[in-house]
Design an enzyme around this catalytic site. Structure first.
Site, mmCIF file in Angstrom:
data_model
loop_
_atom_site.group_PDB
_atom_site.id
_atom_site.type_symbol
_atom_site.label_atom_id
_atom_site.label_comp_id
_atom_site.label_asym_id
_atom_site.label_seq_id
_atom_site.Cartn_x
_atom_site.Cartn_y
_atom_site.Cartn_z
ATOM 1 C CB CYS A 194 -9.285 -7.929 4.205
ATOM 2 S SG CYS A 194 -8.575 -6.748 3.337
ATOM 3 C CB ALA A 241 1.687 -3.612 -11.018
ATOM 4 C CG HIS A 242 -3.671 -5.061 -8.580
ATOM 5 N ND1 HIS A 242 -4.847 -4.481 -7.322
ATOM 6 C CD2 HIS A 242 -2.892 -5.739 -7.425
ATOM 7 C CE1 HIS A 242 -5.112 -5.216 -6.479
ATOM 8 N NE2 HIS A 242 -3.582 -6.060 -6.610
ATOM 9 C CD GLN A 248 -3.089 -0.766 0.024
ATOM 10 O OE1 GLN A 248 -3.312 0.242 -0.530
ATOM 11 N NE2 GLN A 248 -3.875 -1.613 -0.389
HETATM 12 N N1 PLP Z 1 -0.737 -6.683 1.420
HETATM 13 C C1 PLP Z 1 -1.559 -5.467 1.590
HETATM 14 C C2 PLP Z 1 -1.281 -4.724 2.604
HETATM 15 C C3 PLP Z 1 -2.482 -5.418 0.373
HETATM 16 O O1 PLP Z 1 -3.340 -4.326 0.685
HETATM 17 C C4 PLP Z 1 -2.906 -6.239 -0.508
HETATM 18 C C5 PLP Z 1 -3.780 -6.147 -1.440
HETATM 19 O O2 PLP Z 1 -5.036 -6.168 -0.987
HETATM 20 C C6 PLP Z 1 -2.077 -7.512 -0.845
HETATM 21 C C7 PLP Z 1 -0.946 -7.679 0.362
HETATM 22 C C8 PLP Z 1 -1.941 -8.545 -1.793
HETATM 23 O O3 PLP Z 1 -1.768 -7.956 -3.061
HETATM 24 P P1 PLP Z 1 -2.176 -8.755 -4.210
HETATM 25 O O4 PLP Z 1 -3.248 -8.344 -4.574
HETATM 26 O O5 PLP Z 1 -1.090 -8.252 -5.280
HETATM 27 O O6 PLP Z 1 -1.968 -10.382 -4.009
#
Ligand code: PLP
Length: 371
Positions: free
Chosen positions: A321, A199-200, A178
């Site tokens: 989450c 990246a997203h 983040q």
């Molecule tokens: N760690 C944090 C703090 C996140 O906000 C996220 C995404 O929601 C992730 C890990 C997981 O990332 P990814 O979507 O690239 O697997």
């Protein structure tokens, strides 16, 4: 639809998309096919992206491993270190407010015999540095603390945390998913040994990320999770996703901190404080926070909020989450909110396309919920 869910994901920037497109069909070579021009062209594009990423976080190109995103990078970091350093010990320290990708990986290792310490946070979402220091033992192989929280935007004291872990001869892993793109991250200044990014979260494509792994002072060893072909110097086999990697590189290149996001976030918060006086809580307000994130506990249920705004506004409830399980946010309850308060909490996360007009509309929309 007003989109204020940029911490969940961001749209791909036009410039990023444009840079990626040729690598789907015209420049489609396999970056590992070094015997012809098309392969070499892809390899050059991948290495160019690696250079940009390395520059963005201030590390060397050989310290970057491409992954499918942060979840995979987190698994590689935690399991990879745990498996490699078994002769030293089986103890990992992390924090109750980490992302599920970290917590679930730790839970998995716990079942395999790992001993995990979950540090608590105060009501601002911050860990106690003395508690961290006391928790590190000779058997501690890894300390994992996220840079900035996805639900509240709370930023941990990363420089101090790294000093403590290094003083105690332990490796420091930081989930910076983040933070990248929103604030400056410098792995040298911050003293981070392993770090993931995705990246997203900053206008790049989904399904691509990277793991930074320090090569000296200390040199971090890591066992691979995925075998077959020895790509990424054996750390992550599999044909490289060239278009996505090119997109990740471009997304890093166009990161800009010159925007009014913080101003807009503060405008939203101040207007809501005025409207609700003391009956709202801005979670993590007394800590350093990401400029785009606001997590607010309202006098009414988040579910009611969503019912009113669903077709017009994209936001996240505190429990985003864990929405599959429909539980109150583990982050907010760790920050001493009651289950009931957590269920009244909403996350607004702004981005580079957010306008003052949109924020004003959201403020008006919220007024109608109360009436
Ligand atoms: N760690 C944090 C703090 C996140 O906000 C996220 C995404 O929601 C992730 C890990 C997981 O990332 P990814 O979507 O690239 O697997």
């Amino acid at each position: 639809m007003i989109y204020l869910d940029y911490n969940a994901t961001t749209p791909v920037d036009e410039k990023v998309l444009e840079t990626m497109l040729p690598y789907f069909s015209v420049k489609f070579g396999n970056a590992a096919s070094s015997t012809h021009l098309l392969g070499a062209q892809s390899k050059d594009a991948v290495e160019n992206a690696r250079e940009i990423i390395a520059k963005t976080i201030n590390c060397e190109t050989q310290e970057i491993i491409f992954t499918s995103g942060s979840t995979e990078a987190i698994n590689l970091a935690i399991k990879g270190v745990y498996n490699t350093y078994q002769t030293k010990g089986n103890h990992i320290i992390t924090v109750e407010t980490e992302h599920k990708a970290v917590l679930d990986t730790c839970k998995y290792l716990e079942k395999k015999g790992a001993q995990i310490t979950y540090l608590k946070v105060d009501k601002n979402g911050l860990i106690d540095l003395q508690e961290l220091e006391n928790a590190i033992t000779e058997k501690t192989v890894l300390v994992g603390v996220m840079y900035a929280n996805n639900e509240t935007g709370v930023i941990q004291n990363i420089e101090e945390i790294s000093k403590i872990t290094h003083k105690k001869n332990t490796i420091f892993f930081c989930d910076a998913t983040q933070a990248i793109g929103k604030i400056r991250v410098d792995v040298q200044k911050d003293g981070i040994d392993i770090m993931c990014l995705s990246a997203h979260k900053f206008y790049g494509p989904k399904g691509i990320g990277a793991l930074y792994v320090r090569r000296k002072n200390p040199r971090v060893a890591l066992e691979a999770l995925i075998h077959g072909g020895g790509h990424e110097r054996g750390w992550r086999s599999g044909t490289l996703n060239t278009p996505a990697i090119v997109g990740l590189g471009k997304a890093c290149e166009i990161i800009s901190f010159e925007n009014n996001i913080e101003e807009l976030r503060n405008h939203l918060e101040n207007s809501l404080i005025q409207q609700f006086s003391k009956s709202i809580i801005i979670n993590g307000k007394n800590a350093k926070r990401l400029p785009n994130t606001s997590n607010i506990t309202f006098p009414f249920k988040a579910a009611d909020f969503i019912r009113h705004t669903k077709t017009k506004l994209a936001i996240a409830t505190g429990s985003a989450c864990t929405s599959a399980e429909n539980l109150p946010s583990h982050v907010l309850t760790a920050m001493h909110l009651s289950k009931e308060q957590a269920e009244r909490s909403v996350r607004f996360s702004l981005g580079k396309y957010t306008t003052k007009h949109q924020i004003d509309e959201v403020i008006e929309m919220i007024k109608t919920i109360v009436i």
